[in-house]
Design an enzyme around this catalytic site. Structure first.
Site, PDB file in Angstrom:
ATOM      1  N   GLU A 436     -28.447  31.636 -33.205  1.00 46.62           N
ATOM      2  CA  GLU A 436     -28.881  31.050 -34.491  1.00 46.62           C
ATOM      3  C   GLU A 436     -28.043  31.430 -35.710  1.00 46.62           C
ATOM      4  O   GLU A 436     -28.448  31.184 -36.843  1.00 46.62           O
ATOM      5  CB  GLU A 436     -30.374  31.352 -34.757  1.00 46.62           C
ATOM      6  CG  GLU A 436     -31.274  30.725 -33.699  1.00 46.62           C
ATOM      7  CD  GLU A 436     -32.782  30.881 -33.951  1.00 46.62           C
ATOM      8  OE1 GLU A 436     -33.164  31.657 -34.843  1.00 46.62           O
ATOM      9  OE2 GLU A 436     -33.574  30.221 -33.245  1.00 46.62           O
ATOM     10  N   GLU A 533     -34.667  26.172 -27.161  1.00 52.62           N
ATOM     11  CA  GLU A 533     -35.753  27.035 -27.643  1.00 52.62           C
ATOM     12  C   GLU A 533     -36.830  26.178 -28.272  1.00 52.62           C
ATOM     13  O   GLU A 533     -36.531  25.345 -29.124  1.00 52.62           O
ATOM     14  CB  GLU A 533     -35.259  28.007 -28.737  1.00 52.62           C
ATOM     15  CG  GLU A 533     -34.833  29.367 -28.279  1.00 52.62           C
ATOM     16  CD  GLU A 533     -34.708  30.351 -29.451  1.00 52.62           C
ATOM     17  OE1 GLU A 533     -35.559  30.321 -30.368  1.00 52.62           O
ATOM     18  OE2 GLU A 533     -33.763  31.141 -29.444  1.00 52.62           O
TER      19      GLU A 533
END
Length: 858
Positions: A436, A533
């Site tokens: 991320e 995710e």
């Protein structure tokens, strides 16, 4: 080996005790009875003092060989956690500052017959703070975790398990210790440090070949020559090479062609559900002059992997999917976090149980997430054996990182060590630079003023592209690399490695979380190329919570329940999500109300992720408005690090939550999936099978008030295409209800399944036509079960007096799993099998059994 008993003392010497190596300070104190279970109640905060102190490990040892006979003697640490000064016989050998690195110290001139070794640790917390203070150039956010996590600051300044300073699902336990093996090595002439085997398939020659790489430390002053023989008996392949090793550290790379005749018969390694995980025994013998022989036994696996990113007809952007051995594979699985805050408690059995549970739920992949650790060798060995593909992040997560010279040097050593250690594993299919961090810059999570952003972009490219990527490409050409997750893949590369919007559904992978919308509504989910995710929280079972709490904690609003929730507003979000579709528990008995809440959070989590995953699986073969061709679904997260509310489907200790039982079905190789669009009910046939099948789709409508079906439709000769998702049924819901005399959305429920003549069956699936809080005609069922033993499994024969949604069997702390759980019971009887993980008995199971269904919640 220097494993075993050491002395451990605190900074001022007030605490002194015996400690095991490998191990850490916390587990040593626990073993000696000096602290309680660190996971008990509020101990994560009570025991902060442990990680703020500086501890020293020491021991004496006799050298088991004559030191004068050896040219070189090394002291090798496979893992030091984290910042330490290493001394032998009061001589400082060096310092460590990277938990993920291997440290080797030359002790040839220092070692004696009796030796005293000391490892003086510095608190990771104070070290990280000091590093941050000294970093004058520009700030490196985030400084600290959100207060709700009760964590420590500046974890991005230390090369240590990032979540050990806390995370939104885990506690803060910044450990100190010797967390892996430590040993003395002595050798003359030469020594093998790394050994790896990488398979390649030469398309032109239609032949498998292996790249065998060996990295040596050569201590003789002149070159050493000799012979290396590689032998794979089962493939009738034997080659001998003459080699020459130069003094210093050097590598030899051998190319071994597999016997042409046998090459065609090589059984490749396949992911779980797609074939066998065949491995071949291989012996490599190094016969160097002066009679120094090394023999290396290994297992070699043959498989190829490609990450396909190419234009898709009728859609902007690029595909993003994996081809294994030339076959596109839909990736089904979850995300892996460290199995414990204290790695020395993670045994082979712990790993085997969790990974086997993933395979048993029809998963074929896990992502080893970048805020934890590079897992132990056994983890990857088990994945190789059971066919679990690994998306391997490098250990950087949700933060910006420094890029000064010292830091980069440490990272380069780490990456090179980890790639060399792991690249022989067929299970690893992708290296990914971080978790991320591309998104963090693109979406400006840390509110960096616009004029300064360039500095951070430069840091990002320096770390992940110019350093990590360069090393990966030079060490391992056999598998793809992406710089981040989520990323737009090749599009991110084109935009200078940082795309405008890394969440773009037309490229790469996406992470998606939404706790405010209705999770039963599929239209809120991104029709992405790859969902790496996504998730929803739930509470672990009462039997897990009970072990680490006291009776005053057993309420949803207790201090304990708030303390354990590390995600801002998490407990309230779960209530809101439940309240959309279920009645909230109102029991006057607080403990009953707490248990009901736990049950509903698990039901809700399972139903939410089922809806989202089925949407991803059914989107694999279509493009709608330019979006689709979804080829991966990895929900967040597989396992738990402690007993607390989290996104996991396996709670701490391995017990299956309802989500994991649902995963067994929504990841099944053959599955009918229903969704509603503009008043129409659509059913898709989803298949991971390698052949087309002609099957019968049965659609059954039940009134909530009766175990007898209202109507049944059998649609025969439905073609379910291999490895695809195709529409197989469509009807307006009003027509369906009309056909099924006087059903309404609130009074009826639809179930469906696929079956073939050859015994091929999908799991049953269901579609709710309304929220269950509005369901009419549901009666409280009387559920009963009788238990019997059959060899080493147990049969639960269930009976119900009425339709029962979300029937759950729980046997408390008895370790094992059921064949099915949390199901919609629409027939009087059902058999459920219990697979024990430890010896138990019919009596124990009967006395522990709690049966719950939706109407038991009051």
């Amino acid at each position: 080996s220097l494993r075993g008993s050491w002395r451990l003392r605190s900074g001022n010497g007030s605490v002194s005790l015996r400690a095991e190596v490998p191990g850490c300070v916390h587990t040593a104190l626990l073993c000696r009875g000096l602290i309680q279970d660190p996971y008990y109640r509020f101990n994560d905060v009570m025991y902060r003092w442990i990680s703020l102190d500086n501890w020293t490990y020491s021991r004496t040892f006799k050298t088991p060989f004559d030191i004068r006979k050896w040219q070189k003697v090394n002291l090798v640490f496979e893992g030091v956690d984290t910042v330490a000064q290493i001394l032998l016989n009061n001589v400082t050998l060096g310092r460590t500052d990277n938990m993920f690195n291997r440290y080797s110290f030359d002790i040839t001139s220092v070692i004696q017959e009796v030796n005293f070794i000391e490892v003086r640790f510095l608190s990771a917390v104070s070290y990280a703070a000091e590093q941050s203070r000294c970093h004058k150039a520009h700030s490196i956010p985030p400084a600290c975790p959100p207060p709700v996590q009760k964590g420590e600051c500046h974890v991005n300044f230390i090369r240590k398990e990032q979540c050990s300073f806390s995370w939104d699902w885990g506690p803060s336990f910044p450990t100190q210790g010797i967390w892996k093996d430590v040993r003395i090595e002595a050798y003359n002439r030469y020594h093998l440090i790394y050994f790896s085997i990488t398979p390649f398939f030469a398309k032109s020659a239609q032949q498998w070949c292996l790249e065998v790489e060996s990295i040596f430390d050569v201590v003789s002053s002149k070159p050493i020559s000799g012979l290396v023989t590689v032998n794979i008996p089962k493939l009738q392949t034997q080659h001998t090479f003459s080699v020459k090793l130069q003094p210093g550290e050097g590598s030899i790379v051998l190319h071994v062609n597999i016997n042409k005749v046998k090459s065609a018969a090589v059984e490749p390694w396949w992911p779980n559900g797609h074939g066998k995980q065949t491995g071949y025994n291989m012996t490599t013998t190094f016969m160097m002059e002066a009679g120094c022989q090394i023999e290396k036994f290994s297992k070699v696996y043959f498989r190829t992997v490609e990450l396909v990113q190419e234009p898709i007809p009728g859609s902007p952007g690029l595909s993003f999917y994996f081809r294994i051995n030339g076959r596109p594979i839909f990736i089904k699985g979850s995300n892996w976090i460290p199995a414990d805050s204290f790695q020395d408690r993670v045994t082979y059995d712990t790993l085997r149980l969790l990974l086997k549970s993933a395979a048993d739920a029809n998963m074929n992949a896990l992502r080893v997430w970048g805020g934890g650790i590079y897992e132990q060798d056994e983890f990857y060995d088990i994945c190789d054996e059971i066919g679990i593909m690994i998306w391997q992040d490098f250990m950087f997560a949700c933060a910006l990182y420094p890029s000064d010279q010292n830091y980069l040097e440490s990272v380069r050593a780490e990456v090179s060590h980890q790639v060399r250690r792991l690249k022989s594993h067929p299970s690893i299919i992708l290296w990914s630079g971080n978790n991320e961090n591309e998104a963090a810059i693109a979406s400006n999570w840390f509110s960096i003023p616009y004029p300064d952003i360039g500095v951070y972009i430069k840091d990002y490219v320096t770390l992940y592209v110019k350093n990590i990527r360069e090393i990966v490409l030079s060490e391992d050409k056999s598998r793809p690399f992406v710089a981040s997750s989520p990323t737009n893949g090749l599009e991110s590369v084109k935009e200078g490695w940082l795309s405008q919007n890394p969440y773009d559904t037309h490229y790469g992978d996406t992470h998606f979380y939404d706790y405010n919308s209705d999770c039963w509504n599929w239209t809120v989910y991104p029709k992405t190329r790859f969902a790496s995710e996504y998730g929803f929280q739930s509470w672990p079972s009462f039997s897990a919570i009970e072990k680490v709490s006291s009776p005053e904690d057993w309420s949803y609003t207790s201090n304990f329940s708030l303390h354990r929730q590390h995600h801002e507003g998490g407990n309230i979000q779960m209530l809101q999500e439940i309240g959309r579709h279920f009645k909230l528990p109102q029991s006057p008995d607080p403990v009953k109300q707490f248990k009901d809440m736990i049950y509903l959070t698990q039901v809700m989590q399972a139903q939410c992720i089922k809806t989202e995953t089925e949407f991803y699986r059914s989107s694999q073969s279509e493009i709608i408005n330019g979006e689709g061709h979804t080829m991966g679904a990895l929900y967040w997260q597989l396992n738990d690090i402690w007993q607390a509310p989290s996104w996991a489907s396996l709670e701490y200790g391995g017990k299956w939550k309802l989500l994991h039982y649902f995963a067994q079905n929504f990841f099944a190789p053959l599955l009918p999936v229903a969704y509603e669009d503009k008043g129409m009910l659509h059913i898709y046939g989803v298949s991971d099978l390698h052949e087309d099948h002609k099957l019968t789709l049965r659609v059954i409508v039940h009134a909530w008030s009766s175990l007898e079906p209202v109507c049944t439709l059998a649609k025969e000769g439905v073609t379910i295409k291999a490895q695809s998702a195709v529409p197989i049924y469509k009807e307006s819901i009003s027509d369906l209800l009309e056909r099924c005399r006087n059903c309404t959305r609130k009074s009826c429920v639809v179930t469906f399944c696929l079956a073939g003549e050859d015994g091929l069956r999908s799991p049953p699936n269901h579609y709710f036509l309304s929220s269950l809080k509005d369901a009419m005609g549901l009666e409280k069922a009387q559920l009963s079960a009788s238990v019997s033993q059959q060899d080493d499994i147990y049969i639960f024969a269930l009976q119900t007096t009425a339709i029962a949604p979300f029937v759950t069997l729980d046997v408390g702390s008895i370790k094992g799993r059921f064949s099915d759980n949390g199901f919609l019971m629409t027939e009087k009887r059902k058999m459920v099998v219990f697979y024990p993980w430890e010896p138990t008995s019919v009596e124990k199971l009967e006395s522990s059994l709690i049966l719950t269904s939706l109407l038991d919640v009051v």
